[in-house]
Design an enzyme around this catalytic site. Structure first.
Site, PDB file in Angstrom:
ATOM      1  N   GLN A   1     -19.106   1.083   7.765  1.00  0.00           N
ATOM      2  CA  GLN A   1     -20.362   0.596   6.890  1.00  0.00           C
ATOM      3  C   GLN A   1     -21.423   1.534   7.325  1.00  0.00           C
ATOM      4  OE1 GLN A   1     -19.504  -3.093   9.638  1.00  0.00           O
ATOM      5  NE2 GLN A   1     -21.323  -3.784   8.035  1.00  0.00           N
ATOM      6  N   ASN A   2     -21.346   2.619   8.188  1.00  0.00           N
ATOM      7  CA  ASN A   2     -22.401   3.445   8.490  1.00  0.00           C
ATOM      8  C   ASN A   2     -22.831   4.731   7.438  1.00  0.00           C
ATOM      9  OD1 ASN A   2     -22.486   1.612  10.600  1.00  0.00           O
ATOM     10  ND2 ASN A   2     -21.254   3.461  11.995  1.00  0.00           N
TER      11      ASN A   2
ATOM     12  N   ASP B   1     -24.420   7.381   8.382  1.00  0.00           N
ATOM     13  CA  ASP B   1     -24.892   8.289   9.124  1.00  0.00           C
ATOM     14  C   ASP B   1     -24.009   9.620   9.075  1.00  0.00           C
ATOM     15  OD1 ASP B   1     -22.696   7.728  11.004  1.00  0.00           O
ATOM     16  OD2 ASP B   1     -24.097   6.399  11.895  1.00  0.00           O
TER      17      ASP B   1
ATOM     18  N   PRO C   1     -19.575  -5.287  22.688  1.00  0.00           N
ATOM     19  CA  PRO C   1     -20.140  -6.186  23.829  1.00  0.00           C
ATOM     20  C   PRO C   1     -20.367  -7.606  23.501  1.00  0.00           C
ATOM     21  CG  PRO C   1     -21.225  -4.038  23.291  1.00  0.00           C
ATOM     22  CD  PRO C   1     -20.135  -4.486  22.014  1.00  0.00           C
TER      23      PRO C   1
ATOM     24  N   CYS D   1     -32.844  17.888  -9.040  1.00  0.00           N
ATOM     25  CA  CYS D   1     -31.565  18.357  -9.056  1.00  0.00           C
ATOM     26  C   CYS D   1     -31.642  19.771  -9.080  1.00  0.00           C
ATOM     27  CB  CYS D   1     -30.713  17.758 -10.584  1.00  0.00           C
ATOM     28  SG  CYS D   1     -29.163  18.569 -10.935  1.00  0.00           S
TER      29      CYS D   1
ATOM     30  N   HIS E   1     -20.250   2.101   2.286  1.00  0.00           N
ATOM     31  CA  HIS E   1     -21.574   2.124   1.957  1.00  0.00           C
ATOM     32  C   HIS E   1     -22.457   3.399   1.668  1.00  0.00           C
ATOM     33  CE1 HIS E   1     -22.492  -1.907   4.189  1.00  0.00           C
ATOM     34  NE2 HIS E   1     -21.532  -2.338   3.136  1.00  0.00           N
TER      35      HIS E   1
HETATM   36 ZN   LIG Z   1     -29.020  17.353 -12.632  1.00  0.00          ZN
END
Ligand SMILES: [Zn+2]
Length: 254
Positions: free
Chosen positions: A108-109, A111, A223, A155, A126
């Site tokens: 789900q991360n 990062d 935990p 872009c 995600h």
């Molecule tokens: Zn573009």
């Protein structure tokens, strides 16, 4: 530490050919990332400076209306993981990917730490803040960080608006990743680990429930208590890095 549990897990893993690791914010907590709510769990405030809920700022609707605002918070999320590196748990998963016949990581991360640790079979359901996509020409590229990037970025091919390839609030899950997930779940896994996630999303809980129905090995590393704590074969109530270290050690023990 639950030595008996660990040796039982190791014994069953030795008979396994395929393993699915499901990871959430808890695995990145050991890299120093906050486990708050919001996209990829990386958010602590209830409201933004603009006085709107963070879910609204990080929504697909807001990105269409005011992309600079959404980008401001995406940038904050990226900044909080910029100096973080993968920890022992990410590395252990990448290592086990090389040891077993078929290993996938459903995370789900956003990062990118599984990628950084060297895992290859990643379903980042995600998205990943480091993957950028042009909203006009479809140009895609990956950045190591947002350092030196204009926010919002444009872009390099056509100068149009760019978005990060993350699932914003109110958006659908990416079709390509959902398809890979469905295909791999159909094939099934001999063992499924749930690591550092509360499993509130059905697509995060379902693989554990399915493995349980099929009588496969299910392990939770957390935990705290989650939506799937009551169904797994084994619960390791520990942090992700310590637990994955212990699992690898138990596997190496003759
Ligand atoms: Zn573009």
């Amino acid at each position: 530490m639950e030595m008996r549990q660990l040796s039982e897990i190791a014994k069953r893993l030795r008979d396994s050919r395929s393993v699915l690791f499901i990871t959430g914010a808890g695995i990145s907590a050991d890299s120093g990332l906050p486990t708050y709510r919001g996209i990829g769990g990386l958010y602590e405030q209830e409201e933004t400076d603009e006085g709107i809920p963070i879910e609204a700022a990080l929504s697909g609707a807001m990105f269409r209306r005011d992309p600079a605002l959404t980008w401001k918070y995406i940038h904050q999320i990226e900044s909080s993981c910029r100096d973080a590196g993968p920890n022992r748990a990410h590395h252990a998963i990448a290592e086990l990917e090389r040891r077993f016949e078929r290993v996938w990581t459903l995370t789900q991360n956003v990062d990118g730490l599984h990628h950084a640790a060297g895992s290859r079979n990643i379903i980042d359901i995600h998205g990943d803040v480091h993957r950028l996509l042009c909203t006009r020409c479809g140009h895609r590229w990956r950045v190591g960080s947002y350092f030196g990037l204009d926010i919002p970025p444009s872009c390099p091919e056509c100068a149009s608006l760019v978005r990060p390839e993350v699932v914003l609030f109110g958006e659908m899950l990416p079709l390509d990743r959902s398809r890979v997930l469905q295909t791999e779940l159909m094939r099934g896994f001999d063992a499924v680990f749930s690591i550092g996630t509360t499993s509130v999303f059905p697509y995060i809980a379902e693989p554990i429930l399915d493995a349980r129905r099929r009588g496969r090995l299910t392990v939770e590393i957390n935990p705290g208590t989650s939506e799937v704590s009551h169904v797994v074969d084994y619960r390791l109530r520990m942090g992700a890095a310590a637990a994955m270290d212990a699992v690898v050690q138990a596997l190496d023990r003759p």
